[in-house]
Design an enzyme around this catalytic site. Structure first.
Site, PDB file in Angstrom:
ATOM      1  N   HIS A  18      48.403   3.121 -15.974  1.00  0.00           N
ATOM      2  CA  HIS A  18      49.163   3.733 -14.562  1.00  0.00           C
ATOM      3  C   HIS A  18      49.955   4.989 -14.502  1.00  0.00           C
ATOM      4  CE1 HIS A  18      53.088   4.691 -16.868  1.00  0.00           C
ATOM      5  NE2 HIS A  18      52.527   3.386 -17.184  1.00  0.00           N
ATOM      6  N   HIS A  21      50.139   7.470 -17.152  1.00  0.00           N
ATOM      7  CA  HIS A  21      50.156   8.197 -17.937  1.00  0.00           C
ATOM      8  C   HIS A  21      48.289   8.971 -17.158  1.00  0.00           C
ATOM      9  CE1 HIS A  21      49.632   4.346 -19.091  1.00  0.00           C
ATOM     10  NE2 HIS A  21      50.560   4.860 -20.691  1.00  0.00           N
ATOM     11  N   CYS A 126      65.978  -3.877 -32.476  1.00  0.00           N
ATOM     12  CA  CYS A 126      65.824  -4.524 -31.576  1.00  0.00           C
ATOM     13  C   CYS A 126      64.296  -4.364 -31.995  1.00  0.00           C
ATOM     14  CB  CYS A 126      66.097  -3.614 -30.520  1.00  0.00           C
ATOM     15  SG  CYS A 126      64.935  -4.129 -28.463  1.00  0.00           S
ATOM     16  N   CYS A 129      61.918  -2.449 -29.303  1.00  0.00           N
ATOM     17  CA  CYS A 129      61.536  -1.075 -29.034  1.00  0.00           C
ATOM     18  C   CYS A 129      60.772  -0.733 -30.707  1.00  0.00           C
ATOM     19  CB  CYS A 129      63.279  -0.494 -28.731  1.00  0.00           C
ATOM     20  SG  CYS A 129      64.050  -0.505 -26.736  1.00  0.00           S
ATOM     21  N   CYS A 143      70.667  -3.846 -26.247  1.00  0.00           N
ATOM     22  CA  CYS A 143      69.712  -2.656 -26.242  1.00  0.00           C
ATOM     23  C   CYS A 143      69.772  -2.452 -24.122  1.00  0.00           C
ATOM     24  CB  CYS A 143      68.127  -3.154 -26.847  1.00  0.00           C
ATOM     25  SG  CYS A 143      67.261  -2.252 -25.978  1.00  0.00           S
ATOM     26  N   HIS A 146      65.977  -3.255 -22.996  1.00  0.00           N
ATOM     27  CA  HIS A 146      65.921  -4.786 -22.936  1.00  0.00           C
ATOM     28  C   HIS A 146      66.894  -5.410 -22.553  1.00  0.00           C
ATOM     29  CE1 HIS A 146      62.545  -3.060 -25.619  1.00  0.00           C
ATOM     30  NE2 HIS A 146      61.773  -3.727 -24.773  1.00  0.00           N
ATOM     31  N   LYS A 295      62.823   1.744  -9.987  1.00  0.00           N
ATOM     32  CA  LYS A 295      61.678   2.201 -11.444  1.00  0.00           C
ATOM     33  C   LYS A 295      60.718   1.249 -11.368  1.00  0.00           C
ATOM     34  CE  LYS A 295      61.500   2.404 -16.269  1.00  0.00           C
ATOM     35  NZ  LYS A 295      62.822   1.462 -17.622  1.00  0.00           N
ATOM     36  N   LYS A 298      55.998  -3.617 -13.327  1.00  0.00           N
ATOM     37  CA  LYS A 298      54.780  -4.989 -13.290  1.00  0.00           C
ATOM     38  C   LYS A 298      56.181  -6.157 -12.214  1.00  0.00           C
ATOM     39  CE  LYS A 298      51.314  -6.138 -15.798  1.00  0.00           C
ATOM     40  NZ  LYS A 298      50.496  -6.801 -17.120  1.00  0.00           N
TER      41      LYS A 298
HETATM   42 ZN   LIG Z   1      65.261  -2.438 -26.835  1.00  0.00          ZN
END
Ligand SMILES: [Zn+2]
Length: 510
Positions: A18, A21, A126, A129, A143, A146, A295, A298
């Protein structure tokens, strides 16, 4: 010959290529082309990071084996960079046999030296992560990435004695202030190092994770993703052999986004110290691309894919936008509107129009044949040449300092001077006076010198466009380097113009 080793991070195969990268990779490619042009032996490494929980889980969800899953995404990265014209010299995968062997060799070496030990650690973990969290790092007990509550786990593991190297790392950061750049990131690392550094847990029991490189001294464990992935920068050179490790490694310029600052600025140098290897030359850290729609994700459907951008706008236009819009080190905003504005204003109206106009006049007035320059230049001729030379010089310095946006700004400033010269000299008016035809030929010759300079200075940033310009001028690579006024042989003929950057029509405002 001077050398430089340029690396991108190894991209984790849990996501397809994406914008993030692509930016890092385009910067790496730009630097490589820039140093090549300066006569360096420049080497670019990229690749994929393929082990760990996340990949094992993603493969399971996909109903496939981790290796098959990694193969698919890794191939996608490689073919994407190929289609984007990225000139990488080697593509490494952390599942390559030579890499696994090398990681085991280094683990064994550090273990033998006593810097890896067995211990117990319990904490809030987590799984998303793949790391432990401290209470104060959590947001409302969850987290921050997440939004799930981590689980308390306790297990015996192997630890790398990172704490032992804390003082040595601080000293290096003080004596080599450009080790981590731009400065703001060095400051961040030093601030982090004011707290005592904990030892790094470098293993996972195979009861919990099999998708990793086994520890050479305990087959009940595989190594942690960072200890595996970071070593790629060295394992690739070791594998390619010759004197690469001894001569290329000390010239290393890592490129990363700021989210992986800590592993690259803290884990990695301490690992190198423990392994008895020299440190990299520079860790170059860039900021985030933020979307105007929030942000990039997807679920929001706003993920920017490089090949889609290439198909819609052309790779060079996309590269130009990325390099022009972001000040390296700081965050930048991506929007299609801003991209289209840049393409229309900077590329179609300015660069494209300028080149077309010069070549069209050359064709119309002199059937493409470049006219001789007299020794008697006008004041504006000198001014034009000096402006272009200055921009060339500035762009080079800015590129070396990773200030790509300012390098491009300098080149476009020269274009503005060239456009001003066209207005000042008005060859299209002068040509009506047959006594002034020789002067028109000189004016166009100077303008063709601008195009010739552009074909050279734009090459690291917009390689395809640079080739197009060279072809339009019908000159060789050697002729690109000739001094002003000496780039075209007597009677040389340039080609008729073509549209380099079509204007992108946007919907009319209602
Ligand atoms: Zn996490």
């Amino acid at each position: 010959m001077e050398r430089i080793y340029i690396t991108t991070p190894l991209y984790y195969v849990n996501a397809e290529p994406h914008l993030g990268h692509t930016y890092t990779t385009v910067v790496a490619d730009t630097l490589k082309r820039y140093y090549r042009a300066l006569g360096y032996d420049a080497f670019l490494l990229t690749g994929t990071d393929e082990h760990g929980d996340k990949i094992a889980q993603a493969a399971a969800a996909d109903g496939t084996e981790p290796k098959a899953y990694a193969d698919r995404v890794s191939n996608l990265f490689r073919s994407t960079w190929d289609e984007c014209g990225i000139g990488y010299d080697h593509f490494i995968r952390t599942t390559d046999v030579y890499h696994k062997d090398y990681v085991q060799k280094i683990l064994q070496k550090i273990y033998h030296a006593g810097d890896i030990y067995f211990g117990e650690y319990g904490g809030l973990y987590c799984y998303g992560c793949e790391r432990f969290y401290t209470e104060k790092e959590l947001l409302g007990g969850k987290c921050p990435d997440h939004q799930t509550a981590p689980e308390y786990i306790s297990e015996k593991n192997y630890f790398f004695r990172m704490s032992k190297y804390q003082q040595q790392l601080i000293e290096v950061l003080q004596t080599r202030p450009d080790l981590v750049r731009p400065e703001r990131y060095r400051t961040e690392v030093l601030a982090f190092l004011r707290e005592p550094l904990e030892d790094l847990r470098i293993s996972r029991p195979t009861s919990r994770l099999q998708w990793g490189i086994p520890l050479p001294f305990d087959s009940n464990y595989v190594t942690y993703v960072w200890f595996d992935a970071l070593l790629n920068y060295v394992s690739a050179l070791d594998h390619l052999g010759g004197d690469l490790l001894s001569t290329l490694w000390p010239t290393t310029n890592h490129l990363i986004a700021k989210d992986i600052l800590k592993p690259h600025a803290i884990y990695w140098p301490t690992m190198l110290m423990a392994a008895g290897l020299p440190l990299y030359q520079h860790l170059n850290v860039h900021g985030y691309w933020n979307m105007d729609t929030g942000k990039m994700s997807k679920s929001l459907g706003n993920v920017i894919r490089p090949l889609e951008m290439k198909a819609r706008f052309g790779m060079d236009a996309f590269r130009y936008f990325l390099l022009r819009e972001m000040a390296f080190g700081q965050d930048a905003k991506f929007s299609e509107e801003a991209l289209v504005t840049r393409i229309n204003a900077d590329l179609a109206n300015n660069l494209g129009n300028f080149v077309s106009r010069v070549l069209a006049m050359q064709q119309k007035y002199f059937a493409g044949v470049v006219q001789p320059l007299s020794t008697n230049w006008a004041k504006e001729d000198y001014e034009l040449r000096d402006s272009v030379k200055r921009a060339d010089f500035d762009a080079e310095g800015f590129t070396k300092d990773l200030q790509f946006h300012r390098a491009l700004e300098a080149i476009w400033w020269a274009l503005d001077q060239a456009n001003r010269y066209v207005v000042q000299t008005a060859p299209f008016t002068m040509i009506k006076d047959s006594d002034k035809k020789a002067r028109v030929g000189e004016v166009l010759h100077h303008l063709l010198e601008v195009v010739r300079t552009l074909a050279r200075v734009l090459a690291p940033f917009m390689p395809d466009t640079a080739v197009e310009l060279k072809n339009l001028l019908a000159i060789s690579d050697d002729a690109l380097k000739a001094p002003w006024g000496q780039g075209f042989a007597a009677g040389h003929k340039v080609n008729p113009p073509k549209v380099l950057f079509p204007r992108i029509e946007t919907e009319a405002k209602k």
